[in-house]
Structure formats: C-alpha cells, structure tokens
Design a protein around this motif. Structure first.
Motif, short mmCIF file in Angstrom:
data_model
loop_
_atom_site.label_atom_id
_atom_site.label_comp_id
_atom_site.label_asym_id
_atom_site.label_seq_id
_atom_site.Cartn_x
_atom_site.Cartn_y
_atom_site.Cartn_z
N GLU A 289 0.89 -1.16 -0.02
CA GLU A 289 0.13 0.14 0.06
C GLU A 289 0.89 1.45 -0.06
O GLU A 289 1.83 1.55 0.87
N GLY A 291 0.59 4.40 0.65
CA GLY A 291 0.36 5.47 1.65
C GLY A 291 0.16 6.93 0.94
O GLY A 291 -0.41 7.18 -0.34
N THR A 403 -9.96 6.24 2.04
CA THR A 403 -8.74 5.24 1.88
C THR A 403 -8.03 5.39 0.75
O THR A 403 -6.84 5.43 0.58
N TYR A 408 -4.21 3.93 0.68
CA TYR A 408 -4.86 2.53 1.34
C TYR A 408 -5.78 1.84 0.75
O TYR A 408 -6.54 2.46 -0.40
N ALA A 487 3.65 3.99 5.13
CA ALA A 487 2.43 3.05 5.11
C ALA A 487 2.61 1.92 6.17
O ALA A 487 3.65 1.26 6.21
N TYR A 497 -3.27 -4.85 10.32
CA TYR A 497 -2.00 -4.54 10.11
C TYR A 497 -1.23 -5.02 11.31
O TYR A 497 -1.56 -5.23 12.31
#
Length: 578
Positions: A289, A291, A403, A408, A487, A497
């Motif tokens: 991802e 970020g 997101t 994300y 990220a 996460y």
C-alpha cells in the motif's frame, strides 16, 4: 539304413541338396551385391560405428549497460565426462583422478563403482581450460572433455536482480537472462568426426553447421547510477536497521529504467549459499500500500475535475474525521484550522485529502490511478512481475473513497509508483517503460491534462522546499519535487496491520526546469531511529538524485545569483583576515 533310405527316396536327397545350393547362392549374391552394387549400405553401417556428429557450442549474447559496460559475458570452460565401463579398467588411477578433480577419494570411488554400467557420466562441469587440461594430462582411460561456455557477471550483486543468471546448461533462469533468453541464446553448430570403437577421436572430418552466437543486448541501465543507488540503499538499510529495500530510477522522457536495485541481494557468480529471499526483485514483485505517495494523484484528479484550484482551502480541524466506525487521523499537527491544496500535501493531511475526495468521488480518483498504470502490467515482460490491485466499486462509499485517496486499500509495486511520478514529471504524458536501451523517442499518450500536471509539479516542489516541507529530500544546486509516504504493513494470513511494522516511501523527480529523472524508494521495516518516509527514504532520494544529475551532466537550476556568491566569498575572506 540311411543309404538304403536315400536309394529308396532319391528325390528327398536332391531336394536337400537343391535347398543348400540355393542358400549358398543367396549368400554369395548378397555378398556380391553389398560389395559391388549396394556398397553405400556397408559404408553407412561402418560410419554409424565410427563417424560421430558432435555439437559445436555457441556462446550467449553479450549483455551491456547503456554505455557498453559488460554486465553478462560468456567465457569458455571445460566439462569433463567419463565412460563408466572404461573407467573400471583403470581403478588404480582413481585416487589420482579424484585428487586432480578436488574430490574426496572414497566418495569419488563409490560414485564410479555405482556408474560401472553407464557409458556417460559428468565428472565435473565448468572448469577453466587450464584446469581441464591438467586432468586430461593424466591420460586416464575413459575420461573425456567437452567445450562449453559459462556466464560471468562483472558487476556481481549490484546488477543481480536485473540481469539474473543462467543454469548449468546456459539457459536463462532469472531476470533479463530469462526474459530475453531466446534473443541471447546461441544456436549450437554440428561437426562430423571419426572415432574408434573406444570413442577416441581419430580425425575431424567436416563442419555440417556453423555455430551461431546469441545476439547482444544493450540494457537501459546506467552502471554508474546502478552502483550509486546500490551503495546508498545499502547504507540506509544499515543506518535504520531495515529488513529490505528497493530503489528505481527512470528517464522521464524515454521511459528507460536507469537503475533498479534491491536489498538484500546476492552474487550470481557464486550461488552456493544463496538464500531464496535474496533472489526476489522486490521492485517488481513486492506489492504494498503506497500511503501518502498517492495524494498527488488524488489531488490531480481534483484539479482535473475543475471543482478545485490550488488556492482553495479545506477545514482540517481538529485533525480527525469520523466516518461510521472508522476514524481518519492526521499524523502530524497542521498549521491552523484550514489548509489549501498545497498545504494538504505539505502537511500530508489525511483529513484534508479525504474531504477533497468526498467532493469529487472515488470514481474520479480510481480513473486517475488507472490512467497512470496502477493495477496493470507494465509491459516489461519481466519474470514474476506483479500487477498489484486497484479496487473498483459500483458504489463508492465514503470509507473506500477516503482510504483510496491517501493510498490505502490498493497495492502497487515500486516500478508502478515511479512510472506514475514519471508521468507527472513528463507534463502528464505516459511513456512505456523499457529495460532495453531506447534509440528513438517512444510514443506517448496524454493521460493527465498538461496544465494539471504542471500545476502539480509546482505543488510537489513546495512539498520539498516549503518551511514545513520534506527538507531532507532537497538536492543542492537543483529544484526537485516529490512526496514522502509512511504505510503500515498488512498482516500476513490475518486481517488488519502488523504492530510497529512500516514501509518508508519517497517518490519524486527533478530538476524542475526540465524534469529528466523520476525515482521511487521503498524501505521495508526500519527498526531504529524512526520510520517516517521523510526521515528514512527522503535522504536516499537526495543523495542519489544529486549524484545522478551530476553524472548525467544536467545543468543546475538552483544556484544562487553571482552577486550573492561574490558577497559570500568576500565575507569569507574578511572573516579569514580577522
């Protein structure tokens, strides 16, 4: 009794004599036919037992960097093989043969004993011609040699992930060696030789097909920039105790990949203790991802919509935003209650970016990201390359829109990330990426309006040069632009996460007077001295970009005026006298 039977049945005796006579006549006729009329048959049978067709090895094509520096070359080597049956008659020479081959005598003898019925077995492959000849000089019955080629990689671990390597049979197995295998591979030739029944060469008869060497390949990689990027990325991993990292550098105008390095790496010339994880070309295979490095693309979508301009402001107070059961937070405290669009990028405000995204909708941001190549193959044809994931929804909810806008809920590779920033730097025109040197200007397509791309260039320049900007990414003597990102790493096998596991990112380009180089840095799990992209990856961008611009002789565009330089020099002289 027998004579009596012969007298009683004379026709039987004559029949037997006639049959014997016919058989003798047939044999005589066959002998005459083979020697006089059909002599090609006997010659063919003789040739089948004495004339052999032997391959003539063909070396692979030379791989060089864009300036002709060798990255992969083929060198002649000697392979020793043996006839197991013949070796059984020379058992007393096995210890000397084992010593010459550098093998343990007992294990070597057991191996030969197990191969007593085999007419072909490899003893050792890839010896230098001198080493091979020293073994042949022992004149051990049943030991023979084959001329082959072995690949050597002068740059070693620095270009390992790009160039790859070949196997023991000289076939490409990784990297460019695999993706361009048909281009690089040579076509072996053939020659006829005369051998005796023991397989000894008596005479070289003729070449029936000449060997054809593989074609040379000039890569887009600049070995000078590759060494520079390799050194700085390695130093950053050591400094911040990181697990892994990638750096990719692209020519904005041509789409050529000028440098692509990964850590950890390996030495393709010696793969005995190779760890499989070190072989991964993380820049093309690892997805993550991205970020906050996505915010410039989301902001480009906002500018393209016509609903927003850089001076427009967004209320970001109190630094958090509740969406159902989700809370969006800003990592750093912003200046005041409102931020303009440039301020949202400088402060990397998730709240501000989300509110802009709500206004233009998730579909607009998705389309922008799709246009610059996310969720799609780059067309490089590199083995194992991943395309990442760009989600698409029929109904974009607020959480999904927010997101996506700050990076994300999607996954990209480092090569895709740098490609997107190269498109911004190229005034919104996307150019196909290339690992081979490009000799003509490639076709391009306008995927971001030129005015939007140029506006975004100026905003990203402020992200680095503004008082609250990412000053660690600044390059002395040059104006550059870029965006940092931090990220969280997704858990493997479970939702959510991983605790205290981050990727530090930075993507940018320069010089701003005429952007030439785009770069993306990904550092995986820094464990000491911080983990923010502006702290970990931005300094790598600064050092590598500084060296690259100078190596490419690109004129500085951020030098102080001559009057200021003269005044500074005069002040220095006066201070020295005092």
């Amino acid at each position: 009794m027998t004579g009596l039977e012969g007298a009683l049945y004379p026709w039987r005796f004559r029949l037997v004599l006639a049959l014997l006579g016919l058989m003798v006549a047939a044999i005589v006729w066959r002998i005459v036919d083979l020697h006089v009329f059909d002599h090609d048959f006997l010659q063919g049978q003789g040739d089948a037992r004495s004339v052999r067709t032997m391959p003539i090895p063909a070396h692979r094509g030379l791989v060089t960097d864009r300036n002709g520096e060798p990255l992969a070359v083929s060198t002649p080597v000697t392979t020793l093989w043996a006839n197991g049956k013949e070796l059984q008659a020379a058992r007393d020479q096995w210890p000397a043969l084992a010593a010459a081959l550098g093998q343990e005598p007992k294990a070597f003898s057991e191996r030969l004993a197990q191969s007593a019925d085999r007419e072909f077995m490899y003893l050792v492959r890839g010896l230098t011609p001198e080493q091979g000849q020293s073994v042949l000089d022992l004149k051990v019955p049943g030991v023979y040699s084959i001329e082959e080629f072995r690949r050597f990689y002068p740059a070693g671990e620095v270009t390992a992930h790009v160039v790859g390597f070949t196997d023991v049979d000289d076939r490409g197995r990784e990297g460019v060696e695999l993706s361009f295998d048909q281009w690089l591979a040579g076509v072996p030739g053939k020659r006829q030789v005369l051998k005796d029944r023991r397989g000894h060469l008596i005479r070289d008869l003729q070449v029936t097909r000449n060997a054809k060497a593989g074609k040379a390949l000039s890569l887009s990689i600049d070995l000078r920039l590759q060494y520079l990027a390799h050194r700085e990325l390695r130093n950053a991993l050591v400094e911040f105790g990181a697990k892994a990292g990638s750096l990719v550098m692209v020519d904005v105008k041509t789409g050529e990949i000028l440098a692509m390095v990964n850590q950890p790496t390996y030495n393709p010339n010696n793969r005995r203790n190779l760890q499989p994880a070190a072989m991964r070309n993380r820049a093309m295979i690892d997805v993550f991802e991205p970020g906050s490095t996505m915010k410039p693309l989301s902001m480009s979508a906002a500018l393209q919509s016509g609903r927003w301009k850089p001076s427009d402001t967004v209320d970001v107070w109190p630094g958090s935003l509740q969406i159902g059961r989700y809370t969006i937070k800003d990592v750093s405290k912003t200046e005041g209650r409102t931020l303009d669009l440039t301020g949202i990028l400088i402060n990397s405000s998730n709240v501000g970016m989300s509110k802009v995204a709500f206004d233009i909708g998730g579909e607009a941001i998705h389309d922008m990201m799709q246009k610059v190549g996310f969720g799609q193959d780059t067309g490089l044809g590199f083995p194992g390359e991943r395309v990442g994931n760009l989600p698409s929804h029929r109904d974009w909810k607020q959480a999904e829109t927010a997101t996506l806008s700050y990076g994300y809920g999607l996954s990209v590779t480092a090569i895709q990330l740098v490609h997107a920033y190269a498109t911004l730097a190229n005034n919104g025109r996307i150019v196909p990426l290339s690992l081979a040197r490009v000799d003509r200007t490639p076709d391009s397509a306008q995927v971001i309006p030129e005015d939007v791309a140029k506006t975004m260039q100026g905003m990203l320049q402020q992200v680095i040069e503004a008082p609250r900007g990412v000053y660690r990414a600044q390059v002395p003597g040059y104006h550059v632009a870029g965006k940092s990102g931090t990220a969280r790493k997704a858990s493997v096998g479970t939702k959510g996460y991983t605790e205290n596991a981050y990727r530090s990112l930075f993507a940018g380009f320069g010089p701003m007077s005429n952007p030439r180089i785009a770069m993306a840095i990904v550092i995986d799990e820094p464990s000491k001295s911080g983990y923010f992209g502006g702290l970990v990856s931005a300094p790598v961008f600064s050092r590598v970009m500084s060296g690259a611009l100078r190596l490419m002789n690109i004129a500085p565009d951020n030098l102080p005026p001559p009057t200021e330089v003269q005044a500074a020099d005069a002040k220095t002289v006066q201070g020295g006298r005092g």
